[in-house]
Motif scaffolding. Structure first.
Motif, PDB file in Angstrom:
ATOM      1  N   ILE A  60       1.045  -0.729  -0.158  1.00  0.00           N
ATOM      2  CA  ILE A  60       0.023   0.043  -0.202  1.00  0.00           C
ATOM      3  C   ILE A  60       0.378   0.907   0.010  1.00  0.00           C
ATOM      4  O   ILE A  60      -0.186   2.764   0.114  1.00  0.00           O
ATOM      5  N   ASP A  61       2.376   1.161   0.172  1.00  0.00           N
ATOM      6  CA  ASP A  61       3.060   2.644   0.335  1.00  0.00           C
ATOM      7  C   ASP A  61       3.574   2.398  -0.710  1.00  0.00           C
ATOM      8  O   ASP A  61       4.647   3.439  -0.716  1.00  0.00           O
ATOM      9  N   ASP A  62       3.818   1.819  -1.356  1.00  0.00           N
ATOM     10  CA  ASP A  62       3.816   1.222  -3.106  1.00  0.00           C
ATOM     11  C   ASP A  62       4.122   3.014  -3.350  1.00  0.00           C
ATOM     12  O   ASP A  62       3.381   3.448  -3.630  1.00  0.00           O
ATOM     13  N   PRO A  63       5.503   3.572  -3.669  1.00  0.00           N
ATOM     14  CA  PRO A  63       5.549   4.820  -4.953  1.00  0.00           C
ATOM     15  C   PRO A  63       4.796   4.497  -5.763  1.00  0.00           C
ATOM     16  O   PRO A  63       4.075   5.319  -6.171  1.00  0.00           O
ATOM     17  N   ASP A  64       4.406   3.476  -6.520  1.00  0.00           N
ATOM     18  CA  ASP A  64       3.904   3.089  -7.703  1.00  0.00           C
ATOM     19  C   ASP A  64       2.307   3.395  -7.682  1.00  0.00           C
ATOM     20  O   ASP A  64       2.292   2.651  -7.168  1.00  0.00           O
ATOM     21  N   ILE A  65       1.898   4.268  -8.470  1.00  0.00           N
ATOM     22  CA  ILE A  65       0.096   4.547  -8.092  1.00  0.00           C
ATOM     23  C   ILE A  65      -0.586   2.803  -8.861  1.00  0.00           C
ATOM     24  O   ILE A  65      -1.270   2.180  -7.654  1.00  0.00           O
ATOM     25  N   SER A  66       0.130   2.084 -10.175  1.00  0.00           N
ATOM     26  CA  SER A  66      -0.741   1.543 -10.534  1.00  0.00           C
ATOM     27  C   SER A  66      -1.128  -0.224  -9.643  1.00  0.00           C
ATOM     28  O   SER A  66      -1.678  -0.300  -9.085  1.00  0.00           O
ATOM     29  N   ILE A  67       0.441   0.064  -8.633  1.00  0.00           N
ATOM     30  CA  ILE A  67       0.751  -0.909  -7.285  1.00  0.00           C
ATOM     31  C   ILE A  67      -0.363  -0.873  -6.583  1.00  0.00           C
ATOM     32  O   ILE A  67      -0.579  -1.295  -5.627  1.00  0.00           O
ATOM     33  N   ARG A  68      -0.274   0.318  -5.848  1.00  0.00           N
ATOM     34  CA  ARG A  68      -1.226   0.916  -4.840  1.00  0.00           C
ATOM     35  C   ARG A  68      -2.517   0.553  -5.071  1.00  0.00           C
ATOM     36  O   ARG A  68      -2.903  -0.112  -4.290  1.00  0.00           O
ATOM     37  N   LEU A  69      -3.040   0.941  -6.100  1.00  0.00           N
ATOM     38  CA  LEU A  69      -4.815   0.488  -6.950  1.00  0.00           C
ATOM     39  C   LEU A  69      -4.960  -0.937  -6.051  1.00  0.00           C
ATOM     40  O   LEU A  69      -6.034  -0.654  -5.612  1.00  0.00           O
ATOM     41  N   ARG A  70      -3.924  -1.586  -7.100  1.00  0.00           N
ATOM     42  CA  ARG A  70      -4.200  -2.617  -6.769  1.00  0.00           C
ATOM     43  C   ARG A  70      -4.216  -3.784  -5.109  1.00  0.00           C
ATOM     44  O   ARG A  70      -5.148  -4.304  -4.899  1.00  0.00           O
TER      45      ARG A  70
END
Lengths: 730, 156
Positions: free
Chosen positions: A338-348
């Motif tokens: 959830i804390d990943d800087p990448d938004i695609s990963i965060r959304l998933r």
């Protein structure tokens, strides 16, 4: 004549960066001339230059004026020119380009050509420009070309046929048998093309392709071409929901691939199909299969390659509904995503997390989500990311807030153990949200406040903080203001005012001048809350009635009477009406108090030790019954009392003839007034003296209720008299 | 299937555009401008998958060019990445150590290579060597045409 070649043009554009538009305009002028030349080479070069300019340089520049010349170039005998023409066609022709009619014969000729390269070019072009008309005309030719001697041509034809099917569905029925044969084609690339096409078709209509399963299964087991294997497995994923036996048969080869392949894309496809194709529902050893899949997905999540993380999260989200325990074993790594800087990963990861919430981790997850809304503070050097610009995007923030509320309110708040904490979260969201979510927050606060008795005291206390916040009022017109939450604040303070520590102070806040800037529905609640709190407070004074109390009461009442006037100038009718009502009430109370004072001063033997009776009349207005939430289906549960038959006639129905007469009368007179009230035809009209006379219309279908008995005649008489008096003035 | 494929430079200039499905002109422009801005703002360490409304967008950066492919939601992302890589490999083999200028000056050849690899949004030819062979035979025929033309002109 010196004409620019394509290279010259491109070089020229690159060197003329400063006056690019002018240069291009000049070139376009030249191109217009060249395109009309008789020399086919010049024409072809001109078209290729035009293609470059229009498709890459200038977005939106239209080359449809040159369509006819494009067709001319396409029909050239020389291969080089033909190719240029087709390229121009694919880039510039739209579905409604008129010259497409001219291309039908040209395409037929090219498709029948002996030179396979020409055929190839024509097929490429057709794949882009095909229209329903072209599809219909060329369908037959293409189907017969499925048996062309060259596999190069066969493969292209198969793919073009797919495009044809999209435009002209009849073609599919006619050519399907021939297409099926191509699965047995000796050339692997043709087979690959057929598999691709069937995979696409099966997604829309899987039933029709179940019959191909045996052949496809054979290909699955014999091929080592990863590209094709991926497509076949995807195809089977579309077929297995229809045929569980197929799933059983597929399990061994797919499991083998999962365990042995090195290709990540194939592994992912296998796992994805296993999950979405329903192969995990087969019972028996499906749990071990699920466990194997989830373990592999975990390796994806642990990989440094971000793409693997992304697809891993995607697949885990799909397996979550059926195997929640397996997925929650890996909760730690998902929460880190959830804390990943990448938004695609965060959304998933957010999607996944929302499905994983339960009582124990709810607080933790909500805390993490809220940390996302706060800008990175300088005091936290350990933060290993700076929030990218997307964090500040309103849509993303609104999404996070929606998710927080969804998590917490799911299943009637089953995930929340501490409602006071939840109310605090909602109030924090008011301040940090950065987007306009006030209405949602207000609804949540009110819901919790009404349902959860034990949290009411805390709730009221927190609401004071909101009501007293000047900043919230000042900024209430801004686009990201959450001032709507004051709706809930005022209502809760008014309804549960017994918990207020300082009612007078609350009332002061409710009538501060900035309040008129709030939206009208909030103001309406404010006005009502003022009265409720006043009623409660005044009543509490009754119990310690003395001179001080009386003076305070007089003072506050006078103040309220004046201040409430500011609400009465609001443009909204509801606010105005409420404001006038309570101003009258305050006036009456004030008058009463002043009269008492005066009586006292004049020395009348009037006991001043008792509070005015009117104060005691106020609380019953608001606090008699507690307002409880009512379930939507509650009315149905109320049993009908004994002896009540809702379908029985209330009064004897009138004989038919009299009805018609009376209705005619109505219609002839009441046209202007009666009709405005619409269907049921209530007639209400004035007799000119400011009083209104009303009569209920007799219903045509015989169902009557109301006063259609002996009084009816009298009533009708009265009405006729009124009608005539109005019409003819007495 | 792949819905569209385009290549743009580090500065946002389009180098190649191919649409495998019908889009109106307006949709095309919005799509290209939106995606160029979003992709240019992403960092290197981020994943190559973007969610854009009804499509997923896979992109990869090779030197100074971004290769972008749009796919449906149920297409395999890793497969698409491999496909993009295959296209770049082909360009490399064809042009010999391809660079951006090659694609700028020979944009039509880049389209022809793409046409041999993809059709109707599907992978046409999984075999790299076969594709190269086809492209080269195209080129030879074209060279032949040019030669004949030059000869004819010199005779005149």
């Amino acid at each position: 004549m010196f004409e620019k070649t394509l290279t010259d043009l491109i070089r020229g554009i690159r060197t003329n960066k400063k006056n690019e538009q002018k240069y291009i305009a000049a070139c376009l002028q030249e191109i217009r001339q060249e395109v009309r030349s008789n020399d086919p080479d010049v024409k072809a070069v001109a078209i290729s230059k035009l293609t470059y300019v229009c498709s890459l340089q200038m977005l939106g520049y239209d080359m449809s004026w040159a369509s006819f010349h494009v067709v001319e170039v396409m029909s050239s005998a020389k291969f080089l020119q033909k190719r240029t023409g087709y390229l121009a066609a694919t880039q510039s022709f739209r579905q409604d380009t008129d010259v497409l009619m001219l291309t039908t014969n040209l395409l037929k000729k090219d498709l029948a050509s002996g030179n396979h390269l020409e055929v190839g070019v024509a097929l490429n072009g057709l794949a882009h420009i095909v229209t329903p008309d072209l599809a219909r005309d060329l369908c037959q030719d293409l189907v017969s070309m499925l048996n062309h001697s060259r596999p190069y041509v066969r493969k292209k034809v198969v793919l073009v046929l797919y495009k044809l099917f999209l435009k002209f569905p009849e073609a599919l029925r006619l050519s399907f048998p021939r297409l099926k044969e191509k699965l047995e084609d000796p050339d692997p690339s043709v087979v690959c093309a057929v598999v691709n096409v069937i995979c696409e078709l099966a997604r829309k209509n899987p039933k029709n392709y179940l019959s191909l399963a045996p052949q496809l299964f054979h290909i699955l087991n014999t091929s080592s071409n990863n590209w094709m294997l991926i497509k076949i497995i995807k195809l089977f994923g579309a077929l297995t929901p229809l045929e569980p036996r197929l799933a059983k048969k597929l399990l061994p080869p797919i499991t083998q691939h999962i365990q042995q392949t090195h290709a990540m894309s194939l592994l992912y496809e296998c796992i994805h199909t296993v999950i979405t194709g329903g192969m995990l529902n087969l019972g028996g050893n499906s749990d071990s299969l699920a466990a194997m899949c989830v373990n592999k997905l975990r390796t994806f999540l642990e990989d440094t390659d971000q793409n693997l993380k992304y697809v891993g999260l995607l697949a885990l989200a799909k397996i979550l509904p059926t195997h929640p325990r397996l997925v929650s074993e890996h909760r730690d790594i998902i929460l880190r995503c959830i804390d990943d800087p990448d938004i695609s990963i965060r959304l998933r990861a957010l999607d996944l997390v929302v499905g994983m919430v339960n009582k124990r981790n709810c607080t933790d997850i909500v805390k993490r989500l809220m940390a996302h809304l706060l800008p990175s503070s300088n005091s936290d050097p350990t933060a290993n990311y700076s929030p990218p610009s997307t964090l500040l995007e309103p849509a993303y923030r609104a999404d996070i807030i929606n998710r927080i509320i969804y998590i917490c309110s799911q299943n009637s708040y089953s995930n929340i153990t501490n409602f006071e904490w939840y109310i605090a979260v909602l109030v924090d969201l008011t301040y940090v949200s950065g987007v306009k979510v006030g209405e949602m927050l207000a609804q949540q606060i009110m819901d919790v406040g009404v349902r959860v008795k034990s949290a009411r005291q805390y709730c009221v206390k927190i609401m004071q903080r909101l009501i007293s916040d000047k900043n919230l009022l000042e900024n209430c017109k801004l686009s990201d203001s959450n001032a709507e939450v004051l709706y809930a604040a005022a209502w809760i303070s008014g309804e549960y005012c017994s918990f207020l520590e300082n009612p007078v102070e609350t009332i002061e806040f409710l009538i501060q001048p900035g309040v008129t800037k709030l939206s009208h529905n909030v103001q309406a609640v404010y006005v009502h809350a003022v009265l409720k709190i006043y009623a409660y407070w005044a009543n509490s004074l009754v119990y310690n009635w003395d001179d001080d109390a009386k003076q305070e009461l007089i003072q506050i009442t006078a103040k309220l009477k004046d201040k409430v006037g500011m609400f009465s100038s609001c443009t909204d009718l509801e606010v105005q009406e409420r404001a006038y009502n309570i101003r009258e009430i305050f006036s009456i109370i004030h008058q009463d108090l002043i009269n008492e004072e005066n009586n006292l001063k004049e020395g009348n033997d009037y006991s001043s030790q008792k509070a005015p009776a009117i104060i005691a009349e106020l609380p019953p207005l608001f606090f008699f019954y507690e307002l409880n939430p009512v379930a939507p289906k509650a009315q149905k549960k109320v049993p009908i009392p004994e002896g009540l038959d809702l379908d029985a006639w209330i009064n004897e129905p009138l004989p038919e003839s009299e009805n018609n007469e009376s209705e005619e009368e109505e219609e002839s007179y009441g046209y202007g007034y009666g009709q405005t009230f619409g269907g049921s035809g209530d007639l209400i009209f004035s007799n000119g003296n400011g009083a209104t006379v009303g009569r209920r219309r007799v219903r045509k279908n015989g169902r009557k209720n109301g006063y259609e008995s002996e009084d009816n005649e009298e009533l009708r008489e009265k009405v006729y008299v009124t009608i005539y008096s109005v019409l003819f003035g007495n | 299937m792949i819905l569209y494929l385009f290549i743009f430079s580090r500065h946002g200039k389009m180098r190649l555009k191919k649409w495998f499905q019908y889009f109106t002109d307006k949709e095309k422009t919005t799509l290209t401008t939106d995606l160029t801005t979003v992709i240019l703002s992403r960092k290197r360490s981020m994943c190559n998958v973007l969610e854009y409304g009804e499509h997923k967008v896979i992109y990869k950066r090779y030197a100074s060019l971004y290769f972008v492919a749009g796919i449906d939601w149920n297409e395999n992302e890793l497969y698409t990445l491999e496909v993009i890589h295959r296209y770049v490999q082909l360009l490399d083999e064809f042009f010999g150590n391809v660079c951006e200028l090659d694609i700028i000056y020979n944009f039509d050849k880049a389209y022809y290579v793409l046409d041999e690899l993809f059709m109707a949004g599907e992978l046409q030819e999984p075999n790299k060597k076969a594709v190269i062979r086809h492209i080269n035979s195209f080129e030879q025929t074209c060279q032949l045409d040019i030669l004949t033309r030059n000869l004819e002109e010199s005779i005149k």
